[in-house]
Design an enzyme around this catalytic site. Structure first.
Site, PDB file in Angstrom:
ATOM      1  N   GLY A   1       0.800  -1.220   0.000  1.00 27.43           N
ATOM      2  CA  GLY A   1       0.000   0.000   0.000  1.00 27.43           C
ATOM      3  C   GLY A   1       0.829   1.265   0.000  1.00 27.43           C
ATOM      4  N   SER A   2       2.046   1.215  -0.545  1.00 29.33           N
ATOM      5  CA  SER A   2       2.845   2.450  -0.534  1.00 29.33           C
ATOM      6  C   SER A   2       2.233   3.494  -1.475  1.00 29.33           C
ATOM      7  CB  SER A   2       4.308   2.170  -0.887  1.00 29.33           C
ATOM      8  OG  SER A   2       4.451   1.848  -2.247  1.00 29.33           O
TER       9      SER A   2
ATOM     10  N   ARG B   1     -16.384 -13.829  -8.252  1.00 26.68           N
ATOM     11  CA  ARG B   1     -15.813 -12.498  -8.520  1.00 26.68           C
ATOM     12  C   ARG B   1     -16.875 -11.403  -8.393  1.00 26.68           C
ATOM     13  NH1 ARG B   1     -11.100 -11.614 -10.452  1.00 26.68           N
ATOM     14  NH2 ARG B   1     -10.878 -13.660 -11.389  1.00 26.68           N
TER      15      ARG B   1
ATOM     16  N   MET C   1      -4.578  -6.779  -6.520  1.00 26.26           N
ATOM     17  CA  MET C   1      -4.166  -7.916  -7.352  1.00 26.26           C
ATOM     18  C   MET C   1      -5.331  -8.812  -7.756  1.00 26.26           C
ATOM     19  SD  MET C   1      -1.099  -7.135  -7.592  1.00 26.26           S
ATOM     20  CE  MET C   1      -0.231  -8.538  -8.272  1.00 26.26           C
ATOM     21  N   ARG C   2      -6.445  -8.189  -8.065  1.00 24.14           N
ATOM     22  CA  ARG C   2      -7.587  -8.989  -8.521  1.00 24.14           C
ATOM     23  C   ARG C   2      -8.197  -8.356  -9.751  1.00 24.14           C
ATOM     24  NH1 ARG C   2     -10.234 -12.916  -6.531  1.00 24.14           N
ATOM     25  NH2 ARG C   2     -12.367 -12.356  -7.010  1.00 24.14           N
TER      26      ARG C   2
ATOM     27  N   LEU D   1     -11.217  -7.238 -11.935  1.00 24.08           N
ATOM     28  CA  LEU D   1     -12.537  -6.758 -11.518  1.00 24.08           C
ATOM     29  C   LEU D   1     -13.608  -7.312 -12.452  1.00 24.08           C
ATOM     30  CD1 LEU D   1     -11.382  -3.123 -10.877  1.00 24.08           C
ATOM     31  CD2 LEU D   1     -12.207  -4.695  -9.116  1.00 24.08           C
TER      32      LEU D   1
ATOM     33  N   HIS E   1       0.395   1.203 -12.875  1.00 23.71           N
ATOM     34  CA  HIS E   1       1.122   0.027 -13.366  1.00 23.71           C
ATOM     35  C   HIS E   1       2.607   0.387 -13.483  1.00 23.71           C
ATOM     36  CE1 HIS E   1       1.565  -3.794 -15.441  1.00 23.71           C
ATOM     37  NE2 HIS E   1       2.371  -3.176 -16.273  1.00 23.71           N
TER      38      HIS E   1
ATOM     39  N   GLU F   1       6.253   6.289  -9.045  1.00 21.77           N
ATOM     40  CA  GLU F   1       4.815   6.065  -8.872  1.00 21.77           C
ATOM     41  C   GLU F   1       4.239   7.010  -7.818  1.00 21.77           C
ATOM     42  OE1 GLU F   1       3.616   1.603  -9.826  1.00 21.77           O
ATOM     43  OE2 GLU F   1       4.868   1.718  -8.049  1.00 21.77           O
TER      44      GLU F   1
HETATM   45  C1  GRF Z   1       2.982  -0.964  -7.675  1.00 24.33           C
HETATM   46  O1  GRF Z   1       4.203  -1.163  -8.307  1.00 24.33           O
HETATM   47  C2  GRF Z   1       1.890  -0.771  -8.686  1.00 24.33           C
HETATM   48  O2  GRF Z   1       2.323  -0.181  -9.865  1.00 24.33           O
HETATM   49  C3  GRF Z   1       1.430  -2.178  -8.961  1.00 24.33           C
HETATM   50  O3  GRF Z   1       1.524  -2.829  -7.727  1.00 24.33           O
HETATM   51  C4  GRF Z   1       2.521  -2.215  -6.929  1.00 24.33           C
HETATM   52  C5  GRF Z   1       1.886  -1.887  -5.627  1.00 24.33           C
HETATM   53  O4  GRF Z   1       2.817  -1.428  -4.699  1.00 24.33           O
HETATM   54  N1  GRF Z   1       0.110  -2.182  -9.546  1.00 24.33           N
HETATM   55  P1  GRF Z   1       2.315  -0.773  -3.328  1.00 24.33           P
HETATM   56  O5  GRF Z   1       1.448  -1.817  -2.627  1.00 24.33           O
HETATM   57  O6  GRF Z   1       1.542   0.450  -3.665  1.00 24.33           O
HETATM   58  O7  GRF Z   1       3.564  -0.486  -2.551  1.00 24.33           O
END
Ligand code: GRF
Length: 314
Positions: free
Chosen positions: A14-15, A66, A91-92, A94, A110, A175
């Site tokens: 969740g960074s 789902r 990671m799912r 939708l 991404h 990001e």
């Molecule tokens: C990030 O690299 C994002 O681009 C990808 O998953 C990762 C999530 O990282 N979809 P975090 O949990 O936000 O640290």
């Protein structure tokens, strides 16, 4: 101006969610995080969000179809009044119904320069391809994975000796800069004064013989050969308000409306004494049917008689 309400979906660290959250603490940030939800109850990001006082929701998706799981998430988003959804390491896939419902209001981040390297194991793919540059992309979510319209990108150089892990660290820095900026821009575009004006204009100019001109720094709508029936104003005289002024039939009605719903209606400076009323457009969800009905009524009292008859059959 109330801020756009954003729900964030995570599955892990969740960074990116944290970057969105801390960016939202700035006074001029146009969004706030109203919910952090996860399909992984142990996701570290949930603890961070909870510690920061953000409502969290966690539910393991196992055992649920789902669409069923997405309906749960959707209900939580609705309960917290979310208007936008930011996927941040969610990671799912939708369900089509969820994607359709949130179309244009759901974003994803991404860790590559899309359209290059969709899917998983992105940094490994970048190194295997020998790319000199990689980066991060924020895009709108569409039914196709990592494929929606690109809203913003940041480039990151690949260094000699980089591993997937070392690259991931630098892409994460990129990001964290990119996501809050792009989200802020999107919500401002979708909820900002220009969007509200465009909507008011479409409704006002759909009325018979309606025209527009600037009047005292406001967008005024008038009936050809008749009077003004609406004014759109945004931050007029620096008051920070975005509103529509329309004409009531009498001053008593104006007082009644303000009494009934003081959040929505107000007595505008200068215009108030002659029966105009202000309808706030910056209080979140705008009731556009109400705006349309008011414009029509105001047109009716402002139009020359011969034209006003037309609206009766309009
Ligand atoms: C990030 O690299 C994002 O681009 C990808 O998953 C990762 C999530 O990282 N979809 P975090 O949990 O936000 O640290």
């Amino acid at each position: 101006m109330p801020r756009a309400r954003v729900g964030v979906l995570i599955s892990g660290t969740g960074s990116n969610m944290a970057a969105l959250l801390y960016a939202s603490r700035a006074d001029d940030c146009p969004y706030e995080i109203v919910l952090v939800a996860s399909n992984v109850p142990s996701a570290p990001g949930l603890a961070l969000a909870a510690a920061e006082g953000v409502p969290v929701f966690a539910r393991d998706h196992k055992g649920l179809k789902r669409a069923e799981f997405d309906a749960l998430i959707d209900a939580e988003l609705a309960r917290h009044g979310a208007e936008f959804v930011a996927l941040a390491g969610y990671m799912r896939l939708l369900s089509p119904a969820f994607v359709a419902k949130w179309q244009g209001r759901c974003l994803n981040i991404h860790p590559s320069l899309l359209p290059a390297h969709k899917g998983l194991d992105v940094h490994e793919a970048v190194l295997a391809a020998g790319d000199a540059v990689t980066g991060a992309t924020v895009h709108l979510v569409t039914p196709e994975l990592d494929d929606g319209p690109i809203l913003g990108q940041t480039r990151v150089a690949v260094l000699p000796g980089d591993t997937a892990a070392s690259l991931a660290v630098r892409v994460h820095y990129a990001e964290h800069q990119l996501y809050p900026r792009v989200l802020a821009r999107l919500v401002a575009e979708r909820t900002g004064p220009e969007v509200l004006l465009a909507r008011v204009r479409a409704l006002a100019l759909a009325l018979p013989a309606a025209e527009e001109k600037l009047s005292h720094g406001m967008n005024g709508f008038f009936v050809t050969g008749g009077k003004f029936f609406g004014y759109f104003l945004s931050n007029h005289h620096g008051d920070g308000i975005t509103a529509l002024l329309v004409k009531t039939s009498e001053v008593e009605e104006q007082a009644q409306l303000i009494d009934q719903d003081p959040e929505l209606y107000y007595r505008p400076a200068y215009f108030g004494p002659s029966g105009w009323i202000g309808i706030r457009l910056d209080m979140g969800d705008v009731d556009w049917d109400n705006v349309e009905a008011w414009l029509a009524r105001s047109w009716q009292v402002s139009a020359p008689k011969r034209l006003a008859r037309i609206l009766a059959d309009f």
